[in-house]
Scaffold this active site. Sequence first.
Site, PDB file in Angstrom:
ATOM      1  N   TYR A 186      -5.207  20.320  -6.076  1.00 55.34           N
ATOM      2  CA  TYR A 186      -3.978  20.659  -6.816  1.00 55.34           C
ATOM      3  C   TYR A 186      -2.763  19.953  -6.220  1.00 55.34           C
ATOM      4  O   TYR A 186      -1.651  20.084  -6.721  1.00 55.34           O
ATOM      5  CB  TYR A 186      -3.748  22.179  -6.797  1.00 55.34           C
ATOM      6  CG  TYR A 186      -3.699  22.725  -5.378  1.00 55.34           C
ATOM      7  CD1 TYR A 186      -4.865  23.125  -4.734  1.00 55.34           C
ATOM      8  CD2 TYR A 186      -2.500  22.763  -4.672  1.00 55.34           C
ATOM      9  CE1 TYR A 186      -4.832  23.574  -3.421  1.00 55.34           C
ATOM     10  CE2 TYR A 186      -2.466  23.209  -3.361  1.00 55.34           C
ATOM     11  CZ  TYR A 186      -3.631  23.613  -2.745  1.00 55.34           C
ATOM     12  OH  TYR A 186      -3.599  24.031  -1.444  1.00 55.34           O
TER      13      TYR A 186
ATOM     14  N   GLU B 156      -7.501  19.080   6.050  1.00 51.87           N
ATOM     15  CA  GLU B 156      -6.741  20.215   5.514  1.00 51.87           C
ATOM     16  C   GLU B 156      -6.532  21.329   6.545  1.00 51.87           C
ATOM     17  O   GLU B 156      -5.585  22.092   6.434  1.00 51.87           O
ATOM     18  CB  GLU B 156      -7.443  20.797   4.279  1.00 51.87           C
ATOM     19  CG  GLU B 156      -7.616  19.815   3.134  1.00 51.87           C
ATOM     20  CD  GLU B 156      -6.307  19.367   2.494  1.00 51.87           C
ATOM     21  OE1 GLU B 156      -5.314  20.118   2.569  1.00 51.87           O
ATOM     22  OE2 GLU B 156      -6.269  18.257   1.937  1.00 51.87           O
TER      23      GLU B 156
ATOM     24  N   PHE C 210     -11.671  21.916  -5.461  1.00 51.96           N
ATOM     25  CA  PHE C 210     -10.520  22.033  -6.366  1.00 51.96           C
ATOM     26  C   PHE C 210      -9.310  21.397  -5.710  1.00 51.96           C
ATOM     27  O   PHE C 210      -8.901  21.768  -4.611  1.00 51.96           O
ATOM     28  CB  PHE C 210     -10.237  23.511  -6.680  1.00 51.96           C
ATOM     29  CG  PHE C 210      -9.099  23.697  -7.650  1.00 51.96           C
ATOM     30  CD1 PHE C 210      -9.207  23.295  -8.970  1.00 51.96           C
ATOM     31  CD2 PHE C 210      -7.892  24.265  -7.240  1.00 51.96           C
ATOM     32  CE1 PHE C 210      -8.154  23.447  -9.872  1.00 51.96           C
ATOM     33  CE2 PHE C 210      -6.832  24.431  -8.133  1.00 51.96           C
ATOM     34  CZ  PHE C 210      -6.975  24.020  -9.450  1.00 51.96           C
TER      35      PHE C 210
HETATM   36  C1  SIN Z   1      -5.048  19.958  -2.446  1.00 53.32           C
HETATM   37  O1  SIN Z   1      -4.612  18.896  -2.857  1.00 53.32           O
HETATM   38  O2  SIN Z   1      -5.813  20.615  -3.159  1.00 53.32           O
HETATM   39  C2  SIN Z   1      -4.778  20.537  -1.110  1.00 53.32           C
HETATM   40  C3  SIN Z   1      -3.387  20.470  -0.672  1.00 53.32           C
HETATM   41  C4  SIN Z   1      -2.969  19.089  -0.253  1.00 53.32           C
HETATM   42  O3  SIN Z   1      -3.659  18.478   0.586  1.00 53.32           O
HETATM   43  O4  SIN Z   1      -1.986  18.581  -0.776  1.00 53.32           O
END
Ligand code: SIN
Length: 176
Positions: free
Chosen positions: A8, A85, A6
């Site tokens: 976001y 991450e 997922f």
């Molecule tokens: C994501 O995009 O789901 C994780 C947060 C990010 O790396 O901006």
Amino acid sequence: MTMWVFGYGSLVWNPGFEAQDRVIASLPGYHRSFCMRSIHHRGTDENPGLVLALDEAPGAVCHGVALSVPPEKAPEVLEYLRERELISSAYLEKVLEIDLADGRRVEAVTYVIDADHVQYCGGLDLEEQAGIIARAVGGRGPNTEYLFNTADHLDQLGIMDRDLDWLVRRVRHLAG
Ligand code: SIN
């Protein structure tokens, strides 16, 4: 088994791996906001930036994208995502149920915030967030780019996020 991820935030516009399928999806019980200080990708120790993360919030729903990865690619994609991450331990990797736009409900790897972590900064007001984002730069580039890219791509997908829209306008003004 197919692995779902997922996205976001930056995973919406720069997943860094080839997804087999990309579907609009929603995650109930979580709220997206700039609640994590970034000291690697979009800021430094001396001048931290902000990146998006998910806070648990009963009743909230976060809209984003679900990316599918075929079973044979799952281990290498997961390794890549963990390196990217979990560079600091402020994100926690969770497997959460999400709803795909086509009605399916699947489990997806999702990076949420550890609210006990020192980089957690939930509750900053939007003006303060804008000031930080307008100035910070990290190893992956300016914090503004992270905000603008995420907002643009969510917009193109028809996903509305009022706070992000406000931040884009304010940061454009501050950054000149
Ligand atoms: C994501 O995009 O789901 C994780 C947060 C990010 O790396 O901006």
